[in-house]
Design an enzyme around this catalytic site. Structure first.
Site, PDB file in Angstrom:
ATOM      1  N   LEU A   1      45.679  32.388   9.336  1.00 52.90           N
ATOM      2  CA  LEU A   1      46.565  33.227   8.267  1.00 52.90           C
ATOM      3  C   LEU A   1      48.061  33.458   9.102  1.00 52.90           C
ATOM      4  O   LEU A   1      48.656  34.642   8.850  1.00 52.90           O
ATOM      5  CB  LEU A   1      45.869  34.477   7.714  1.00 52.90           C
ATOM      6  N   ALA A   2      48.524  32.522   9.657  1.00 48.21           N
ATOM      7  CA  ALA A   2      49.871  32.708   9.984  1.00 48.21           C
ATOM      8  C   ALA A   2      50.894  32.401   8.886  1.00 48.21           C
ATOM      9  O   ALA A   2      50.233  31.985   7.780  1.00 48.21           O
ATOM     10  CB  ALA A   2      50.463  31.943  11.336  1.00 48.21           C
TER      11      ALA A   2
ATOM     12  N   MET B   1      52.185  29.737   7.499  1.00 54.40           N
ATOM     13  CA  MET B   1      52.091  28.740   6.800  1.00 54.40           C
ATOM     14  C   MET B   1      50.855  28.491   6.170  1.00 54.40           C
ATOM     15  O   MET B   1      50.582  27.942   5.026  1.00 54.40           O
ATOM     16  CB  MET B   1      52.210  27.413   7.983  1.00 54.40           C
TER      17      MET B   1
ATOM     18  N   ASN C   1      40.416  34.191   9.201  1.00 53.67           N
ATOM     19  CA  ASN C   1      41.436  34.368  10.341  1.00 53.67           C
ATOM     20  C   ASN C   1      40.649  34.920  11.386  1.00 53.67           C
ATOM     21  O   ASN C   1      39.642  35.955  11.217  1.00 53.67           O
ATOM     22  CB  ASN C   1      42.616  35.156  10.065  1.00 53.67           C
ATOM     23  N   ARG C   2      40.886  34.448  12.785  1.00 53.81           N
ATOM     24  CA  ARG C   2      39.885  35.047  13.911  1.00 53.81           C
ATOM     25  C   ARG C   2      40.211  36.402  13.975  1.00 53.81           C
ATOM     26  O   ARG C   2      39.200  37.537  14.176  1.00 53.81           O
ATOM     27  CB  ARG C   2      40.154  34.411  15.203  1.00 53.81           C
TER      28      ARG C   2
ATOM     29  N   SER D   1      54.817  19.095   5.910  1.00 57.78           N
ATOM     30  CA  SER D   1      56.331  19.620   6.252  1.00 57.78           C
ATOM     31  C   SER D   1      56.752  20.397   5.007  1.00 57.78           C
ATOM     32  O   SER D   1      56.642  20.194   3.896  1.00 57.78           O
ATOM     33  CB  SER D   1      57.158  18.329   6.257  1.00 57.78           C
ATOM     34  N   GLY D   2      58.090  21.225   5.349  1.00 58.13           N
ATOM     35  CA  GLY D   2      58.333  21.959   4.427  1.00 58.13           C
ATOM     36  C   GLY D   2      58.796  23.507   4.649  1.00 58.13           C
ATOM     37  O   GLY D   2      59.409  24.068   3.942  1.00 58.13           O
TER      38      GLY D   2
ATOM     39  N   LYS E   1      53.972  12.168  10.500  1.00 55.72           N
ATOM     40  CA  LYS E   1      54.680  13.498  10.592  1.00 55.72           C
ATOM     41  C   LYS E   1      55.563  13.698  11.775  1.00 55.72           C
ATOM     42  O   LYS E   1      56.564  14.112  11.823  1.00 55.72           O
ATOM     43  CB  LYS E   1      53.610  14.733  10.355  1.00 55.72           C
TER      44      LYS E   1
ATOM     45  N   HIS F   1      58.546  11.939  11.245  1.00 50.91           N
ATOM     46  CA  HIS F   1      59.334  13.035  10.252  1.00 50.91           C
ATOM     47  C   HIS F   1      60.282  13.832  11.425  1.00 50.91           C
ATOM     48  O   HIS F   1      61.371  13.948  11.127  1.00 50.91           O
ATOM     49  CB  HIS F   1      58.532  13.419   9.479  1.00 50.91           C
ATOM     50  N   ASN F   2      59.362  14.325  12.407  1.00 52.36           N
ATOM     51  CA  ASN F   2      60.071  15.311  13.266  1.00 52.36           C
ATOM     52  C   ASN F   2      61.310  14.855  14.017  1.00 52.36           C
ATOM     53  O   ASN F   2      62.384  15.473  14.167  1.00 52.36           O
ATOM     54  CB  ASN F   2      58.970  16.174  14.032  1.00 52.36           C
TER      55      ASN F   2
ATOM     56  N   GLU G   1      64.007  14.325  12.053  1.00 52.39           N
ATOM     57  CA  GLU G   1      64.675  15.658  11.835  1.00 52.39           C
ATOM     58  C   GLU G   1      65.417  16.343  12.916  1.00 52.39           C
ATOM     59  O   GLU G   1      66.508  16.642  12.669  1.00 52.39           O
ATOM     60  CB  GLU G   1      63.206  16.536  11.795  1.00 52.39           C
TER      61      GLU G   1
ATOM     62  N   ARG H   1      67.914  -9.511  38.234  1.00 51.87           N
ATOM     63  CA  ARG H   1      66.353  -9.491  38.669  1.00 51.87           C
ATOM     64  C   ARG H   1      66.051 -10.478  39.372  1.00 51.87           C
ATOM     65  O   ARG H   1      65.083 -10.471  40.238  1.00 51.87           O
ATOM     66  CB  ARG H   1      65.467  -9.165  37.472  1.00 51.87           C
TER      67      ARG H   1
ATOM     68  N   HIS I   1      62.183 -12.583  39.878  1.00 51.68           N
ATOM     69  CA  HIS I   1      61.497 -12.027  38.675  1.00 51.68           C
ATOM     70  C   HIS I   1      61.524 -13.179  37.632  1.00 51.68           C
ATOM     71  O   HIS I   1      60.932 -13.011  36.632  1.00 51.68           O
ATOM     72  CB  HIS I   1      61.982 -10.726  38.252  1.00 51.68           C
TER      73      HIS I   1
HETATM   74  C1  6PG Z   1      58.720  20.650   9.243  1.00 52.31           C
HETATM   75  C2  6PG Z   1      59.071  21.270  10.587  1.00 52.31           C
HETATM   76  C3  6PG Z   1      58.092  22.038  11.113  1.00 52.31           C
HETATM   77  C4  6PG Z   1      58.679  22.882  12.306  1.00 52.31           C
HETATM   78  C5  6PG Z   1      59.143  21.883  13.449  1.00 52.31           C
HETATM   79  C6  6PG Z   1      60.026  22.607  14.220  1.00 52.31           C
HETATM   80  O1  6PG Z   1      58.460  19.539   8.955  1.00 52.31           O
HETATM   81  O2  6PG Z   1      58.306  21.593   8.274  1.00 52.31           O
HETATM   82  O3  6PG Z   1      59.293  19.786  11.198  1.00 52.31           O
HETATM   83  O4  6PG Z   1      57.017  21.181  11.465  1.00 52.31           O
HETATM   84  O5  6PG Z   1      60.017  23.417  11.886  1.00 52.31           O
HETATM   85  O6  6PG Z   1      58.002  21.951  14.228  1.00 52.31           O
HETATM   86  O7  6PG Z   1      60.050  22.132  15.404  1.00 52.31           O
HETATM   87  P1  6PG Z   1      60.986  22.619  16.737  1.00 52.31           P
HETATM   88  O8  6PG Z   1      60.601  24.087  16.970  1.00 52.31           O
HETATM   89  O9  6PG Z   1      60.613  21.568  18.062  1.00 52.31           O
HETATM   90  O10 6PG Z   1      62.416  22.058  16.376  1.00 52.31           O
END
Ligand code: 6PG
Length: 481
Positions: free
Chosen positions: A12-13, A15, A34-35, A130-131, A185, A188-189, A192, A451, A457
């Site tokens: 329960l952080a 997200m 949650n623990r 993500s989001g 994902k 995606h990052n 990002e 090389r 090589h």
């Molecule tokens: C998302 C973000 C999320 C988070 C990243 C930030 O898609 O919602 O990518 O996963 O904000 O982990 O990553 P950094 O702390 O490495 O910038």
């Protein structure tokens, strides 16, 4: 306790809390655990009050609350905490139950966990989410992969909480087996990181080369919200540039230390790319740049010791608009290259792991809900609809025309930044990627010759079929093996 919960969320952080509330808002009865149980109590007393949520104070209570087969979403910190959570869950689960990991786990860990849990008959999914906080609450982008038999059972719930685009298309679709959801994902990052770095460099150019004040920079990003760059990261940049510090009244951005953090997902993308020999220079440069910029003190020393180039002539006021248009093109073209690299890395996974990935679907998943969401992803979807086997995003007719139309401005900015000493390494890497991918004859014949010279090589020849290898006795001209 009667099993009444449709789904359970562990962790329960913020997200986890927000996803639980999102499920509940779609009328799925949601059990939470949650623990540290004080968190459960606080959540139930405040945000969950009056909603179809069941607070559980032990793992046994949590398991008992869930309808069979159980559907559980783990929202705990990636790494050891996920393994610890799975170990504590295993004794209370039954064969057929479904465990989903919604954290930013490394895809190889997901592959391992899926195999381990399969031995106990537990179906495991790695669900990239993500989001951020807002997305989790109102509609994230979801990238589920793993045990395919579990998908139809969780599909309605995941699709219900996902972001929707184009009317009612959910940003949630089955990715594939094993760790493919978390892999997507991760890519995606990586994108990002590149997107954010390119935007930061562009802001740096406006600030340090054009010497615009915050208000003018804000107006530039504000205008770009309605152009080809339209998307979440441009939106939040425009918003950030408006916010003032309550105490001093100064722009908050100007008070934020330029020492970026990172949690590792961008680095994994680059490490994975290196492992598969996939060039993602702009994504990797964005990771390097966080490292370079994090070392603030080293940069301060550098700023005293290392000479800048001769001061560049400032742009006259009447030329600034034209330069800003060129900058928009430069950012846009660099962004296309970053996405082309990300999709190359997806292709590499298809080959390496035999995951049948659908690139158009993935672009659609990223079209809404996630951090890199942008109108432009709709064009990527169309490109892969036109040709699902597209070798490189830049080769698509729409994107190669966009790159061609933008390249004059792109090169102008990159060249000017180089000459005036404004660091834009992610943008430079993108131009380099474009020029390297469009060059039939590279200078790497020289690499091969070197090389062979120092290490025998061997090399292939342009005048002989591929696959035949030659060695030259470089010190005895004419003698060839
Ligand atoms: C998302 C973000 C999320 C988070 C990243 C930030 O898609 O919602 O990518 O996963 O904000 O982990 O990553 P950094 O702390 O490495 O910038």
């Amino acid at each position: 306790m009667n099993p009444t919960a449709d789904i359970g969320v562990i962790g329960l952080a913020v997200m986890g809390e927000n996803l639980a509330l999102n499920f509940a808002s779609r009328n799925f009865t949601t059990a939470v655990y949650n623990r540290t149980t004080a968190r459960v109590d606080a959540f139930m007393a405040e945000r969950a009050a009056g909603k179809p949520l069941i607070g559980c104070r032990s793992i046994e209570e949590f398991a008992a609350a869930l309808k069979r087969p159980r559907k559980i979403l783990l929202m705990v910190k990636a790494g050891e905490a996920v393994d610890a959570c799975i170990s504590s869950l295993l004794p209370v689960l039954e064969p057929g139950d479904i465990v989903m990991d919604g954290g930013n786990s490394f895809y190889a860990d997901t592959v391992r966990r899926e195999k381990e849990l399969a031995k106990a008959g537990i179906r495991y999914l790695g669900v990239g989410i993500s989001g951020g906080e807002e997305g989790a609450l109102h509609g994230p982008s979801l990238m589920p992969g793993g045990d395919a038999s579990a998908w139809p059972e969780v599909e309605p719930m995941l699709k219900a909480i996902a972001a929707k685009v184009d009317g009612n298309t959910p940003c949630c679709e089955w990715i594939g087996p094993g760790g493919s959801g978390h892999y997507v994902k991760m890519v995606h990052n990586g994108i990002e990181y590149a997107d954010m770095q390119l935007i930061a460099e562009t802001y740096g150019y406006l600030r340090d080369r054009l010497h615009l004040d915050a208000e003018k920079i804000q107006a530039v990003f504000e205008a770009w919200r309605r152009g080809p760059l339209a998307g979440y990261l441009i939106d939040i940049t425009a918003e950030i540039l408006k916010v003032r510090d309550a105490g001093s009244g100064k722009l908050l951005l100007d008070l934020i230390l330029d020492a970026p953090g990172q949690k590792g997902t961008g680095r994994w993308t680059s490490e994975t790319a290196l492992e598969t020999g996939t060039p993602v220079p702009t994504l990797t440069q964005a990771v390097y740049q966080r490292n370079l910029d994090a070392a603030k003190e080293l940069r301060q020393t550098g700023s005293r010791l290392l000479a800048p180039p001769e001061e560049a002539e400032p742009y006259p006021e009447e030329e600034q608009e034209e330069v800003i248009d060129a900058l928009e093109s430069a950012l846009y073209c660099s962004k296309i290259c970053a996405y082309a690299q990300g999709f190359e890395l997806l292709k590499a996974a298809e080959q390496r792991f035999n995951w049948p990935l659908h690139y158009g679907e993935i672009a659609l998943l990223w079209r809404g809900g996630c951090i890199i969401r942008a109108d432009f992803l709709g064009e990527i979807k169309k490109a892969y609809d036109r040709n699902p086997e597209l070798e490189n995003l830049m080769f698509d007719d729409y994107f190669r025309t966009e790159l061609d139309n933008g390249q004059e401005g792109w090169r102008l900015i990159a060249a000017d930044a180089l000459l005036s000493g404004v660091a834009m390494p992610a943008m430079f890497s993108a131009v380099g990627y474009y020029d390297s991918r469009r060059r039939a004859d590279s200078p790497s014949n020289l690499i091969q010759a070197q090389r062979d010279f120092f290490g025998a090589h061997t090399f292939e020849r342009k005048d002989r079929p591929r696959g035949e290898f030659f060695h030259h006795e470089w010190n005895q001209p004419g003698a060839e093996l």
